[in-house]
Design a protein around this motif. Structure first.
Motif, PDB file in Angstrom:
ATOM      1  N   THR A  41       0.834  -1.202   0.000  1.00  0.00           N
ATOM      2  CA  THR A  41       0.000   0.000   0.000  1.00  0.00           C
ATOM      3  C   THR A  41       0.866   1.249   0.000  1.00  0.00           C
ATOM      4  O   THR A  41       0.623   2.191  -0.766  1.00  0.00           O
ATOM      5  N   LYS A  42       1.900   1.276   0.828  1.00  0.00           N
ATOM      6  CA  LYS A  42       2.807   2.436   0.869  1.00  0.00           C
ATOM      7  C   LYS A  42       3.522   2.609  -0.467  1.00  0.00           C
ATOM      8  O   LYS A  42       3.650   3.724  -0.977  1.00  0.00           O
ATOM      9  N   TRP A  43       4.014   1.508  -1.028  1.00  0.00           N
ATOM     10  CA  TRP A  43       4.730   1.559  -2.308  1.00  0.00           C
ATOM     11  C   TRP A  43       3.804   2.056  -3.415  1.00  0.00           C
ATOM     12  O   TRP A  43       4.165   2.941  -4.185  1.00  0.00           O
ATOM     13  N   PHE A  44       2.610   1.501  -3.488  1.00  0.00           N
ATOM     14  CA  PHE A  44       1.663   1.884  -4.528  1.00  0.00           C
ATOM     15  C   PHE A  44       1.294   3.362  -4.387  1.00  0.00           C
ATOM     16  O   PHE A  44       1.272   4.104  -5.372  1.00  0.00           O
ATOM     17  N   LYS A  45       1.032   3.802  -3.178  1.00  0.00           N
ATOM     18  CA  LYS A  45       0.649   5.197  -2.952  1.00  0.00           C
ATOM     19  C   LYS A  45       1.785   6.145  -3.314  1.00  0.00           C
ATOM     20  O   LYS A  45       1.545   7.237  -3.839  1.00  0.00           O
ATOM     21  N   PHE A  46       3.008   5.752  -3.051  1.00  0.00           N
ATOM     22  CA  PHE A  46       4.162   6.585  -3.396  1.00  0.00           C
ATOM     23  C   PHE A  46       4.184   6.886  -4.896  1.00  0.00           C
ATOM     24  O   PHE A  46       4.436   8.015  -5.309  1.00  0.00           O
ATOM     25  N   PHE A  47       3.898   5.886  -5.707  1.00  0.00           N
ATOM     26  CA  PHE A  47       3.968   6.056  -7.157  1.00  0.00           C
ATOM     27  C   PHE A  47       2.672   6.586  -7.772  1.00  0.00           C
ATOM     28  O   PHE A  47       2.705   7.328  -8.743  1.00  0.00           O
ATOM     29  N   GLU A  48       1.535   6.198  -7.240  1.00  0.00           N
ATOM     30  CA  GLU A  48       0.242   6.549  -7.843  1.00  0.00           C
ATOM     31  C   GLU A  48      -0.508   7.647  -7.097  1.00  0.00           C
ATOM     32  O   GLU A  48      -1.542   8.117  -7.572  1.00  0.00           O
TER      33      GLU A  48
END
Length: 136
Positions: free
Chosen positions: A105-112
């Motif tokens: 979730t953190k990784w996805f939010k960082f990019f998107e």
């Protein structure tokens, strides 16, 4: 500024294309369960028989972007595709991509700039709106 010989430009393009090919193969291997961990840059460089620093420098010179940009871009595309499947939970998507769900979730939010659940909600709202528009 001295002119760069064509053979060097072609070699950079070759290294870049091979790098992208190895990323695609590796992501497919992860999704199919043939490998359990995501590669790092040094692993991809080893597959190309070049030093990680050389790989990084060549790709940066050729594209202006760090090699990790292309890796992450492909992973995000795969994650988005998987999130479009309502049969897969976000935790399932995370695990399939070798992430712990909270880290995913953190990784996805960082990019998107949205969480996976927000992305999924936006996707369904968009799909519903498109269906409404074609039906009306």
């Amino acid at each position: 500024m001295p002119k760069v010989p064509l053979k060097y430009l072609n070699r950079k393009e070759e290294i870049f294309r091979n790098y992208l090919h190895e990323i695609d193969k590796h992501i497919d291997d992860v999704l199919e369960g043939r490998v359990e961990e995501m590669f790092e840059l040094r692993d991809l460089a080893a597959l190309l028989f070049i030093h990680p620093t050389h790989l990084s420098n060549v790709i940066k010179q050729h594209t202006g972007l760090h090699p990790c940009y292309f890796y992450e871009e492909k992973l995000i595309a795969v994650a988005k595709n998987m999130l479009a499947d309502p049969e897969l939970s976000i935790a399932d998507v995370a695990r399939k991509l070798t992430y712990d769900p909270s880290n995913f979730t953190k990784w996805f939010k960082f990019f998107e700039h949205v969480t996976p659940s927000q992305y999924r909600k936006q996707l369904y709202e968009q799909t519903f709106a498109e269906m409404q528009a074609t039906a009306g």
